[in-house]
Enzyme design. Structure first.
Site, PDB file in Angstrom:
ATOM      1  N   HIS A  24       0.634  -0.820   0.421  1.00 51.58           N
ATOM      2  CA  HIS A  24       0.407   0.078   0.121  1.00 51.58           C
ATOM      3  C   HIS A  24       0.997   1.312   0.446  1.00 51.58           C
ATOM      4  O   HIS A  24       2.214   0.704   0.156  1.00 51.58           O
ATOM      5  CB  HIS A  24      -0.606   0.165   1.082  1.00 51.58           C
ATOM      6  CG  HIS A  24      -0.301  -0.406   2.409  1.00 51.58           C
ATOM      7  ND1 HIS A  24       0.883   0.334   3.226  1.00 51.58           N
ATOM      8  CD2 HIS A  24      -0.837  -1.042   3.562  1.00 51.58           C
ATOM      9  CE1 HIS A  24       1.167   0.435   4.474  1.00 51.58           C
ATOM     10  NE2 HIS A  24      -0.078  -1.150   4.558  1.00 51.58           N
ATOM     11  N   HIS A  55      -1.078   5.216   5.581  1.00 52.72           N
ATOM     12  CA  HIS A  55      -1.266   4.278   5.012  1.00 52.72           C
ATOM     13  C   HIS A  55      -2.639   4.786   3.818  1.00 52.72           C
ATOM     14  O   HIS A  55      -3.453   4.847   4.736  1.00 52.72           O
ATOM     15  CB  HIS A  55      -0.977   3.041   4.593  1.00 52.72           C
ATOM     16  CG  HIS A  55      -1.478   1.801   5.553  1.00 52.72           C
ATOM     17  ND1 HIS A  55      -0.028   1.815   7.315  1.00 52.72           N
ATOM     18  CD2 HIS A  55      -2.609   1.112   5.306  1.00 52.72           C
ATOM     19  CE1 HIS A  55      -1.413   1.717   7.878  1.00 52.72           C
ATOM     20  NE2 HIS A  55      -2.325   0.822   6.912  1.00 52.72           N
ATOM     21  N   HIS A  57      -5.960   2.261   1.578  1.00 49.77           N
ATOM     22  CA  HIS A  57      -6.508   0.823   1.476  1.00 49.77           C
ATOM     23  C   HIS A  57      -7.104   1.116   0.854  1.00 49.77           C
ATOM     24  O   HIS A  57      -8.311   2.457   1.216  1.00 49.77           O
ATOM     25  CB  HIS A  57      -6.605   0.185   2.721  1.00 49.77           C
ATOM     26  CG  HIS A  57      -5.785  -0.662   3.582  1.00 49.77           C
ATOM     27  ND1 HIS A  57      -5.363  -1.293   3.707  1.00 49.77           N
ATOM     28  CD2 HIS A  57      -5.368   0.183   4.627  1.00 49.77           C
ATOM     29  CE1 HIS A  57      -4.985  -1.507   4.652  1.00 49.77           C
ATOM     30  NE2 HIS A  57      -4.455  -0.623   5.135  1.00 49.77           N
ATOM     31  N   HIS A  80      -5.462   5.228   7.153  1.00 54.35           N
ATOM     32  CA  HIS A  80      -5.083   4.667   8.283  1.00 54.35           C
ATOM     33  C   HIS A  80      -3.801   5.750   9.088  1.00 54.35           C
ATOM     34  O   HIS A  80      -2.419   5.350   8.307  1.00 54.35           O
ATOM     35  CB  HIS A  80      -4.742   3.259   8.634  1.00 54.35           C
ATOM     36  CG  HIS A  80      -5.553   2.155   8.418  1.00 54.35           C
ATOM     37  ND1 HIS A  80      -5.231   1.565   8.185  1.00 54.35           N
ATOM     38  CD2 HIS A  80      -7.253   3.262   8.464  1.00 54.35           C
ATOM     39  CE1 HIS A  80      -6.990   0.579   7.916  1.00 54.35           C
ATOM     40  NE2 HIS A  80      -7.217   1.261   8.452  1.00 54.35           N
ATOM     41  N   THR A 152      -4.325  -4.528  10.179  1.00 53.11           N
ATOM     42  CA  THR A 152      -5.033  -5.006   9.174  1.00 53.11           C
ATOM     43  C   THR A 152      -3.800  -6.216   8.380  1.00 53.11           C
ATOM     44  O   THR A 152      -4.654  -6.499   6.784  1.00 53.11           O
ATOM     45  CB  THR A 152      -5.961  -4.496   8.681  1.00 53.11           C
ATOM     46  OG1 THR A 152      -5.410  -3.739   7.795  1.00 53.11           O
ATOM     47  CG2 THR A 152      -6.835  -3.952   9.516  1.00 53.11           C
TER      48      THR A 152
END
Length: 209
Positions: A24, A55, A57, A80, A152
């Site tokens: 990512h 980062h 997603h 995040h 995650t």
């Protein structure tokens, strides 16, 4: 629940910023031009958590890329901002402790190309002296969900206090080109990089209206 304090989020960061792609888009957060690291405290956090990295997603043209749902709704992109409990010397040590990390999660949907309200400021990625709060202008920072969970990616260590903001922000289609152009070490484009929605497993989710 106390308010969440975002300290030094409005102060310019040292630049240029360093971006990398390890599955990512990852941004290491430097010190501010005043020599401080941004940090958060308040909400359910009982000490200061220093900002380490950011980062994103995302999904694809066919899938939504957020890792959280709010009222059974998923979103195009989830950002995040990872913070380390300052009691621990580094990220590797912090991951070993239930109170090691705090992650702020912000949801984005794609808007019209000329959307301005609440969108990410493109200058953050290409300008000098960017400020962290340019990533989420006009966010209602004291309207959030919070719970104890895990990372995650990687080993998904159970070391995270999640703070998931309830307000959905807008990201213009023009800005999404930065995601679609990212390549891995082999020159291929990064594929959707989100984790599927996980069960609560008897966790309690608190809401601050």
């Amino acid at each position: 629940m106390p308010e969440l304090l975002l300290a030094y989020y409005d102060v310019p960061l040292e630049s240029p910023l360093k971006l990398s792609s390890n599955g990512h888009l990852d941004l290491i957060i430097p010190k501010t031009t005043g020599g401080h690291k941004p940090y958060v405290i308040g909400a359910s956090l009982n000490t200061q958590y220093e900002a380490e990295s950011i980062h994103f997603h995302w999904g694809s043209a066919e899938t939504l890329g957020s890792e959280h749902e709010i009222d059974n709704k998923r979103f195009d992109i989830e950002m995040h901002i990872v913070h380390r409990n300052m009691r621990y010397p580094d990220m590797n040590e912090a991951k070993k402790h239930p109170d090691g990390l705090a992650v702020l999660a912000i949801m984005y949907m794609f808007g019209r190309p000329n959307a301005i309200t609440r969108t990410v400021n493109p200058k953050f990625f290409r300008g000098s002296g960017p400020r962290l709060n340019e990533l989420f202008p006009k966010l209602k920072a004291n309207n959030f969900f919070t719970y104890n969970g895990s990372l995650t990616s990687g080993n998904c260590e159970e070391s995270v206090t999640w703070i998931v903001f309830a307000q959905e922000l807008t990201m213009t289609k023009l800005l999404t080109s930065i995601f679609s152009s990212i390549q891995d070490s082999n020159g291929g484009h990064l594929k959707p990089n989100y984790r599927q929605i996980q069960p609560l497993n008897n966790r309690t989710v608190f809401y601050r209206p």
